[in-house]
Design an enzyme around this catalytic site. Sequence first.
Site, PDB file in Angstrom:
ATOM      1  N   TRP A 148     -11.480  -2.209   7.209  1.00  0.00           N
ATOM      2  CA  TRP A 148     -10.598  -1.245   7.999  1.00  0.00           C
ATOM      3  C   TRP A 148     -11.592  -0.234   8.356  1.00  0.00           C
ATOM      4  O   TRP A 148     -12.159   0.495   7.718  1.00  0.00           O
ATOM      5  CB  TRP A 148      -9.599  -1.004   6.915  1.00  0.00           C
ATOM      6  CG  TRP A 148      -8.815   0.418   7.606  1.00  0.00           C
ATOM      7  CD1 TRP A 148      -9.063   1.652   7.710  1.00  0.00           C
ATOM      8  CD2 TRP A 148      -7.635   0.281   8.000  1.00  0.00           C
ATOM      9  NE1 TRP A 148      -8.280   2.373   7.927  1.00  0.00           N
ATOM     10  CE2 TRP A 148      -7.049   1.645   8.310  1.00  0.00           C
ATOM     11  CE3 TRP A 148      -6.644  -0.679   8.156  1.00  0.00           C
ATOM     12  CZ2 TRP A 148      -6.043   1.996   9.005  1.00  0.00           C
ATOM     13  CZ3 TRP A 148      -5.411  -0.176   8.667  1.00  0.00           C
ATOM     14  CH2 TRP A 148      -5.007   0.927   8.971  1.00  0.00           C
ATOM     15  N   GLU A 169      13.602   7.686   5.319  1.00  0.00           N
ATOM     16  CA  GLU A 169      13.015   6.489   5.135  1.00  0.00           C
ATOM     17  C   GLU A 169      13.501   5.537   6.083  1.00  0.00           C
ATOM     18  O   GLU A 169      12.708   4.437   6.454  1.00  0.00           O
ATOM     19  CB  GLU A 169      13.525   5.948   3.698  1.00  0.00           C
ATOM     20  CG  GLU A 169      13.075   4.587   2.978  1.00  0.00           C
ATOM     21  CD  GLU A 169      11.770   4.225   3.636  1.00  0.00           C
ATOM     22  OE1 GLU A 169      11.101   4.996   3.675  1.00  0.00           O
ATOM     23  OE2 GLU A 169      11.508   2.968   3.727  1.00  0.00           O
ATOM     24  N   ASN A 200     -16.135  -0.521  -0.254  1.00  0.00           N
ATOM     25  CA  ASN A 200     -14.955   0.087   0.044  1.00  0.00           C
ATOM     26  C   ASN A 200     -15.100   1.535  -0.404  1.00  0.00           C
ATOM     27  O   ASN A 200     -15.587   1.960  -1.197  1.00  0.00           O
ATOM     28  CB  ASN A 200     -13.708  -0.432  -1.045  1.00  0.00           C
ATOM     29  CG  ASN A 200     -13.388  -1.882  -0.243  1.00  0.00           C
ATOM     30  OD1 ASN A 200     -14.041  -2.444   0.575  1.00  0.00           O
ATOM     31  ND2 ASN A 200     -12.425  -2.339  -1.204  1.00  0.00           N
ATOM     32  N   GLY A 201     -14.614   2.394   0.723  1.00  0.00           N
ATOM     33  CA  GLY A 201     -14.706   3.873   0.315  1.00  0.00           C
ATOM     34  C   GLY A 201     -15.079   4.483   1.278  1.00  0.00           C
ATOM     35  O   GLY A 201     -15.465   4.047   2.382  1.00  0.00           O
ATOM     36  N   LYS A 223      10.743   3.326   8.108  1.00  0.00           N
ATOM     37  CA  LYS A 223      10.879   2.021   8.322  1.00  0.00           C
ATOM     38  C   LYS A 223      10.859   1.191   9.854  1.00  0.00           C
ATOM     39  O   LYS A 223      10.421   0.364  10.181  1.00  0.00           O
ATOM     40  CB  LYS A 223      12.031   1.104   7.233  1.00  0.00           C
ATOM     41  CG  LYS A 223      11.836  -0.030   6.979  1.00  0.00           C
ATOM     42  CD  LYS A 223      11.095  -0.005   5.274  1.00  0.00           C
ATOM     43  CE  LYS A 223       9.770   0.632   5.438  1.00  0.00           C
ATOM     44  NZ  LYS A 223       9.612   1.142   3.951  1.00  0.00           N
ATOM     45  N   GLU A 275       7.650   1.859  11.552  1.00  0.00           N
ATOM     46  CA  GLU A 275       6.509   1.050  11.345  1.00  0.00           C
ATOM     47  C   GLU A 275       6.558  -0.310  11.836  1.00  0.00           C
ATOM     48  O   GLU A 275       5.549  -0.712  11.924  1.00  0.00           O
ATOM     49  CB  GLU A 275       6.691   1.240   9.683  1.00  0.00           C
ATOM     50  CG  GLU A 275       6.154   2.060   8.888  1.00  0.00           C
ATOM     51  CD  GLU A 275       5.862   1.700   7.386  1.00  0.00           C
ATOM     52  OE1 GLU A 275       7.169   1.505   6.680  1.00  0.00           O
ATOM     53  OE2 GLU A 275       5.062   1.515   6.503  1.00  0.00           O
ATOM     54  N   LYS A 293      -1.489  -1.567   3.534  1.00  0.00           N
ATOM     55  CA  LYS A 293      -0.579  -1.744   2.595  1.00  0.00           C
ATOM     56  C   LYS A 293      -1.047  -0.522   1.648  1.00  0.00           C
ATOM     57  O   LYS A 293      -0.206   0.232   0.874  1.00  0.00           O
ATOM     58  CB  LYS A 293      -0.816  -2.935   1.707  1.00  0.00           C
ATOM     59  CG  LYS A 293       0.180  -3.257   0.558  1.00  0.00           C
ATOM     60  CD  LYS A 293       1.759  -2.881   0.995  1.00  0.00           C
ATOM     61  CE  LYS A 293       2.608  -3.250  -0.063  1.00  0.00           C
ATOM     62  NZ  LYS A 293       4.100  -2.762   0.425  1.00  0.00           N
ATOM     63  N   ARG A 320      -3.475  -5.907   2.984  1.00  0.00           N
ATOM     64  CA  ARG A 320      -4.004  -4.517   2.426  1.00  0.00           C
ATOM     65  C   ARG A 320      -4.072  -3.773   4.119  1.00  0.00           C
ATOM     66  O   ARG A 320      -4.354  -2.786   4.364  1.00  0.00           O
ATOM     67  CB  ARG A 320      -5.275  -4.488   1.821  1.00  0.00           C
ATOM     68  CG  ARG A 320      -4.978  -4.847   0.292  1.00  0.00           C
ATOM     69  CD  ARG A 320      -6.435  -4.910  -0.290  1.00  0.00           C
ATOM     70  NE  ARG A 320      -7.025  -3.655  -0.587  1.00  0.00           N
ATOM     71  CZ  ARG A 320      -7.098  -2.988  -1.519  1.00  0.00           C
ATOM     72  NH1 ARG A 320      -6.423  -3.423  -2.687  1.00  0.00           N
ATOM     73  NH2 ARG A 320      -7.738  -1.859  -1.537  1.00  0.00           N
ATOM     74  N   CYS A 367      -9.850  -1.579   3.116  1.00  0.00           N
ATOM     75  CA  CYS A 367     -10.907  -2.798   2.736  1.00  0.00           C
ATOM     76  C   CYS A 367     -10.774  -3.472   1.600  1.00  0.00           C
ATOM     77  O   CYS A 367     -10.049  -2.817   0.663  1.00  0.00           O
ATOM     78  CB  CYS A 367     -12.283  -1.948   2.896  1.00  0.00           C
ATOM     79  SG  CYS A 367     -12.501  -0.985   4.269  1.00  0.00           S
ATOM     80  N   HIS A 406      20.629  23.170  15.894  1.00  0.00           N
ATOM     81  CA  HIS A 406      19.816  24.061  15.976  1.00  0.00           C
ATOM     82  C   HIS A 406      18.704  23.415  17.015  1.00  0.00           C
ATOM     83  O   HIS A 406      17.528  23.900  16.957  1.00  0.00           O
ATOM     84  CB  HIS A 406      19.004  24.407  14.746  1.00  0.00           C
ATOM     85  CG  HIS A 406      19.927  25.217  13.821  1.00  0.00           C
ATOM     86  ND1 HIS A 406      20.588  26.275  14.032  1.00  0.00           N
ATOM     87  CD2 HIS A 406      20.903  24.603  12.584  1.00  0.00           C
ATOM     88  CE1 HIS A 406      21.564  26.618  13.151  1.00  0.00           C
ATOM     89  NE2 HIS A 406      21.756  25.527  12.320  1.00  0.00           N
TER      90      HIS A 406
HETATM   91  C1  AGP Z   1       5.901   2.400   3.374  1.00  0.00           C
HETATM   92  O1  AGP Z   1       6.627   1.382   4.124  1.00  0.00           O
HETATM   93  C2  AGP Z   1       4.502   2.647   4.134  1.00  0.00           C
HETATM   94  N1  AGP Z   1       3.947   1.463   4.271  1.00  0.00           N
HETATM   95  C3  AGP Z   1       3.924   3.850   3.529  1.00  0.00           C
HETATM   96  O2  AGP Z   1       4.669   5.163   3.974  1.00  0.00           O
HETATM   97  C4  AGP Z   1       3.675   4.003   1.741  1.00  0.00           C
HETATM   98  O3  AGP Z   1       4.673   4.057   1.213  1.00  0.00           O
HETATM   99  C5  AGP Z   1       2.665   5.126   1.695  1.00  0.00           C
HETATM  100  O4  AGP Z   1       1.468   4.764   1.955  1.00  0.00           O
HETATM  101  C6  AGP Z   1       2.471   5.193   0.024  1.00  0.00           C
HETATM  102  O5  AGP Z   1       2.017   4.074  -0.502  1.00  0.00           O
HETATM  103  P1  AGP Z   1       2.156   3.586  -2.151  1.00  0.00           P
HETATM  104  O6  AGP Z   1       3.694   3.818  -2.555  1.00  0.00           O
HETATM  105  O7  AGP Z   1       1.175   2.458  -2.329  1.00  0.00           O
HETATM  106  O8  AGP Z   1       1.205   4.967  -2.686  1.00  0.00           O
END
Ligand code: AGP
Length: 605
Positions: A73, A480, A99-100, A484, A487, A600, A27, A2, A503
């Site tokens: 959100w 990673e 928010n929250g 990516k 995602e 985000k 966000r 949010c 394994h």
């Molecule tokens: C990364 O591409 C992701 N969007 C996600 O895993 C992100 O790294 C994670 O939510 C942590 O976010 P931050 O670095 O803002 O704490």
Amino acid sequence: MCGIVGYVGGQHAAPILVEGLSRLEYRGYDSAGIGVLTSGAPRVVRTVGRVRDLVDALPKRLAGTVGIGHTRWATHGPATTANAHPHRSEDGRIVLVHNGIIDNAAALRERLEAAGVTFASETDTEVLVHLVARSSAVTLEDKVLDAVSQVVGTWAVAVVSADHPDRIVVARNGSPLVLGIGEKEMFVASDVSALVRHTSQVVHLEDGELASVTADGFRTFTAQARDVPKTTETVTMTADELELGGHGTFMHKEMHEQPQTLLRMLGGRLDDRFATARLDGLRIEPRELRQFRRVKILGCGSAYYVGQMGASMIEDLARIPADAEPASEFRYRNPIIEPDTLYVAVSQSGETADTLFAVREIQRKGGRVVGLVNVVGSSIARACDGGVYLHAGPEVAVASTKALTHMGVGFALLALLLGRLHDLSFADGARIVEGLKKLPDQVAAVLAEEKAIAEVAATVAQAPSLFFLGRVRGYPVAREGAQKFKEISYRHAEAYPASELKHGPLALVSPELPTVAIVPDDELLERNVGALHEVSARGGPLLVVTHEGVDLGVACARIDVPKNEPELDPVLLTIPLQLLAYHAALVLGQDIDRPRNLAKSVTVE
Ligand code: AGP
């Protein structure tokens, strides 16, 4: 997650609110709304979907110079217009955004319903607006104080009232909130990016604080109604940094910014004379830094994977035990906090709720925690006992790229500093310093291969599933890379340690399952090449990310990245994986900057 914006001043509020909300789109959200104090009752407009849908729904004329806006959100209740914010009191005179999460919303709702309140939404937030409306206090400030004193949970709230039409009252507990100071006008936001078009002068609220904001200024106070003086800070972010600047997407822009942003980050932090790093922001004296016998890194998602890279850099260079753990797990397991452990919280946004909670838990138990954070002045940066700012600049795309590369470099600097305080020789320190200096150009060299990487991406994009393999230093790179890929392409991708292949996962290898293997030119090369043969012998298509001149002895597609030092190679090896995910998602026609279901900045647990 949010987002909140608010405006009080001499201009029409609606366009400013809508523009602010569009800055918060990155966000992640599913509905949006604004509430403006017009003559008479406040006017609220809300829609499910994008901010542009909200713009379409706005009346032609919406006069009013005080208002609040929100991107939601969904947590409590689905994404519907009724659940979108702002929420209104029953008489429509008070309007609130939040928010929250209100943990005791169910009990409060029951109590309010028993008292005759009819709820218009399924949200936890709505209890707040009814609590404000039902408060017997006289001023809006006291009404909001009354309301927040009855709730348990996290909040950033902004409230306007037709009975107090010159002000916005805000409160913070666990969700970020910042005030922007203008000329005879004031702004409120959950994120400075919503303010930078209007002002660079900001004031951050801390947890437990409230503020009363009018066009002429603001007053900040605590839940005990005690005034708190505040220092104004100047933000360096500019509105231009939030534009696409000729790129089709923010992710593309952010990947291509890396050579410049890395140069900026390294500026002044490399010390040739003593072959070490200068990290004054840590605020820990060398003698004290030497006392730590262990390093524990905490972050979420990709930040955790880079934390794993960082742990291996620290073990390699400083020879002290280091490990990384998801902050989201750490916070729930009653962790043992040791006085001789240096805790490191790593986060791009600096607002990730799980990481922030982990920081507070460590501090509550007396531990020392420093931050590797990108967003200056963010909650984690301010909560930590010191740290290293990543200086990657604003990152808008949900899929993190440049901030992660900067985290990798941040860990390299920390490992170098710790190493030189322990047994890392001058020669080895100098080797790492030189390696770091080479990194920006080497990243540029990988980015220059974009076209070739795009062609490879097109060949794997249609596969229903992918394996990413890596061993030791290569394993976090594989994790990673897989993260990516899934995602933004929405394709299943799974990372495995190459050593674990036999394994179990080898059973899945077939001509339909491409394997992306990370094969650095290091002491484990031979073992990694062995794993490639195991995959190839079973008909598995291979894409190998390696270095020029490495003889793989197996038929495969390959992406060569320049060779740096073995400890720094993981940082470079992730760059082609960013491009691979990007181009696969492009081929598949996905919404690259705003992948479905993701935000985000994950400000709720
Ligand atoms: C990364 O591409 C992701 N969007 C996600 O895993 C992100 O790294 C994670 O939510 C942590 O976010 P931050 O670095 O803002 O704490």
